[in-house]
Design an enzyme around this catalytic site. Sequence first.
Site, PDB file in Angstrom:
ATOM      1  N   HIS A   1      -6.770 -61.241  97.008  1.00  0.00           N
ATOM      2  CA  HIS A   1      -5.736 -61.929  97.803  1.00  0.00           C
ATOM      3  C   HIS A   1      -4.990 -62.977  96.958  1.00  0.00           C
ATOM      4  O   HIS A   1      -3.754 -62.923  96.875  1.00  0.00           O
ATOM      5  CB  HIS A   1      -6.360 -62.544  99.057  1.00  0.00           C
TER       6      HIS A   1
ATOM      7  N   HIS B   1      -5.182 -71.296  95.334  1.00  0.00           N
ATOM      8  CA  HIS B   1      -4.768 -71.934  96.595  1.00  0.00           C
ATOM      9  C   HIS B   1      -5.847 -72.004  97.671  1.00  0.00           C
ATOM     10  O   HIS B   1      -5.787 -72.841  98.563  1.00  0.00           O
ATOM     11  CB  HIS B   1      -3.483 -71.275  97.146  1.00  0.00           C
ATOM     12  N   ASP B   2      -6.856 -71.134  97.612  1.00  0.00           N
ATOM     13  CA  ASP B   2      -7.921 -71.168  98.628  1.00  0.00           C
ATOM     14  C   ASP B   2      -9.233 -71.746  98.110  1.00  0.00           C
ATOM     15  O   ASP B   2     -10.214 -71.824  98.850  1.00  0.00           O
ATOM     16  CB  ASP B   2      -8.184 -69.749  99.163  1.00  0.00           C
TER      17      ASP B   2
ATOM     18  N   ASP C   1       1.763 -66.468 100.510  1.00  0.00           N
ATOM     19  CA  ASP C   1       0.461 -66.298 101.166  1.00  0.00           C
ATOM     20  C   ASP C   1       0.645 -65.592 102.511  1.00  0.00           C
ATOM     21  O   ASP C   1      -0.053 -64.636 102.847  1.00  0.00           O
ATOM     22  CB  ASP C   1      -0.173 -67.688 101.352  1.00  0.00           C
TER      23      ASP C   1
ATOM     24  N   GLU D   1     -10.369 -75.099  99.849  1.00  0.00           N
ATOM     25  CA  GLU D   1     -10.653 -74.910 101.278  1.00  0.00           C
ATOM     26  C   GLU D   1     -11.917 -74.074 101.501  1.00  0.00           C
ATOM     27  O   GLU D   1     -12.716 -74.364 102.393  1.00  0.00           O
ATOM     28  CB  GLU D   1      -9.460 -74.232 101.959  1.00  0.00           C
ATOM     29  N   ASP D   2     -12.104 -73.031 100.690  1.00  0.00           N
ATOM     30  CA  ASP D   2     -13.156 -72.044 100.984  1.00  0.00           C
ATOM     31  C   ASP D   2     -14.406 -72.154 100.115  1.00  0.00           C
ATOM     32  O   ASP D   2     -15.364 -71.421 100.320  1.00  0.00           O
ATOM     33  CB  ASP D   2     -12.590 -70.614 100.829  1.00  0.00           C
TER      34      ASP D   2
END
Length: 746
Positions: free
Chosen positions: A63, A88-89, A155, A92-93
């Site tokens: 992704h 980018h994630d 995204d 957060e993840d």
Amino acid sequence: MEPSDQAYTNEEQLIEDKFQELLNGYLNSNHRKKVEIIERAFKFAKEAHKGIRRRSGEPYILHPIAVARIVSQEIGLGSTSICAALLHDVVEDTEYTVEDIENHFGKKIASIVDGLTKISGGIFGDQASAQAENFRRLLLTMSEDIRVILIKMADRLHNMRTLGSMLPSKQYKIAGETLYIYAPLAHRLGLFAIKTELEDLAFKYEHPEAYNQIKQKIAETEESRQQIYNNFAKPIVAKLKELGFDFEIKARVKSIYSIWNKMESKHIPFEEVYDLYAVRIIFKCPNEADEKKECWTIYSVITDIYKLHPERTRDWVSRPKANGYKALHLTVMGPDGNWIEVQIRSEKMDEIAERGFAAHWKYKVGNSDEESELDIWLKTIKDILEHPEPNAIDFLDTIKLNLFSTEIFVFTPKGDLITLPKDATALDLAFTLHSDLGFHCIAAKVNHRLVPLSQKLHSGDQVEILTSKSQTPKEEWLNLVTTAKARSRLLAALRKDRRKIIAKGEAQLKEFLESNHIELNNELMTKILSNLGLQHRDDLLFKIGNEEITLNENIKKIIKGKSLNPFMRYLKLSFGNSNKNEQPKAPAPQQPTIDRKQTYILRDENGVKNYKVADCCCPIPGDDVLGYVEDDETVVVHKRECPVAMRLKSSFGPRLVSTQWEASESLSFPAKIEIQGIDRMGILNEITRVISNELMIDMRGLSIQANEGVFNGTVNIMVHDTRVIESLCNKLRKIKGVQKAARCKE
């Protein structure tokens, strides 16, 4: 080798191949080559997301790679944005923090990743309806670095491309949010290719049948359309070649979503959408100074061959749109007797038109690294952010006011050019120039003629704003403004004035209660509000401070429980107080909890429906619908394209449920048909015969007016589903003289 090891090796190879495609695209761009930092970002993200999979079952790292590829190859950004997209994630993840990103990749990339992390749970996250603060945060981050929203766009585009693996209720939420927020933002940023794809993908999930029908019809008409285009283009190509132009000419078919929009708004079938495609001429122009002259030369060539539509020439070359769009549009009569739009662009104009402001960087001179061209619009956003709406949805709507607006151009008395949205008023201009001008504005002079504040402005108007120190903002001005800036400033000023009046009212109420030895508590306040028909405490205090409510004996009676509103008093006098022997009511049975993950079947058993039909759009079986689950677990059914449903999708995602009509011939629903045509003797008789006799439809009302040989009318009917309506409209259109028969939009 074990099968699991083989699968792992294949996945590793797939990940490497996808990353290599990203890298190759970057190396073929005009950006400075910073491969080492991109490779480091990829390894870091790959390690961080190790073992995690998407809902589709594929490794999660694919992704971020796909998002980075869109950022690089479809939007045209450089290494900083590619790294931020890959990462980018991560914050957060995974366990990594923004500080970790900064230590490895520097402050700039870390701040973009931080911006993307902050907005992931905001208006675009699962708690989309939470508060205005989240969306405000997005725009604040966006106004500091435009790359945040551009990566967020990429995204969302990848999420839309892979939406098929999500639950239906999630699909509706994400598709609705895309149409409501992302497509307008893409439009405003000039990302037309992305805007079009987002709209089409959202439409595909919201109305799959309509999407496939239009797609099929476009394919079926391809051959005849190509023939018409070839006949149209042939003489233009010959003449431009003769003049020595280096150019490309092509026909671009409208997007499926825009074709459907036209069919819906005009109530016409696919066959009557005549402007199905536009012809685009893209020419090479080494010298930018000659672009304008060459556009008009090509314009002249076309209008020498074909008849021009006098009101459909759009000169975006002399006055580009605020999002950077430049082109010369004209509409001419084609050889088949239909109007054809022609768009004339240089190569640079075309790239900016398709890829937005990101394309400007390709043409910038020197080492300026991805600086934004959107300063004017971002300045407007900063203005709005300083005076935010308390309600998230109102705040969103205020921003949307400026997203999809068509522009006009007006002049100040000194000759300065000001860009405003279409339908802007003199008051909008006052606020655009300066807030103080807006607050003290009393009238305006348009082209030296005195006009009121409500006067709508038109392109080319010269406007002078007249002010008075004694003037103050009025609540009714909210109906006169169309720009987001004017509305937000006006609301902020009114709220400030309102707070002063509320404080005054509070002091008056306190003094009144103390002088009468009454103690104010919540129960007493509720009693006063309900007797006066008011909703909130501040409403009461405002009315007291504004002298709309006088504190006198009547208020004392309400407080002491001797007064009810007149209607309740009348009921008590007429029918007596029957509470004495009344048994307490049994609590209402608790509705079973709706499973949001399952498709909810809409059924009617012996006249008892397990759903409510929304008043705003009145759907009937056959309409594409979705369910909104209320606090008491009642499912309210909306058409998917209903404006209220659009807001629900973008704000109350967790409350949505996928719905499906249960097949039933026993139920009837109200519907309204609009009919237009050429009046003649006996046509009304034929219309009623088709409805009642041939199709056996229950007709509840008929209203027809004829004027100068043309009639307009509506028919109210009861039907089982949309197929009955389609069949009826098709039959009615076959009656001699009937030009149009379509279901009315509620």
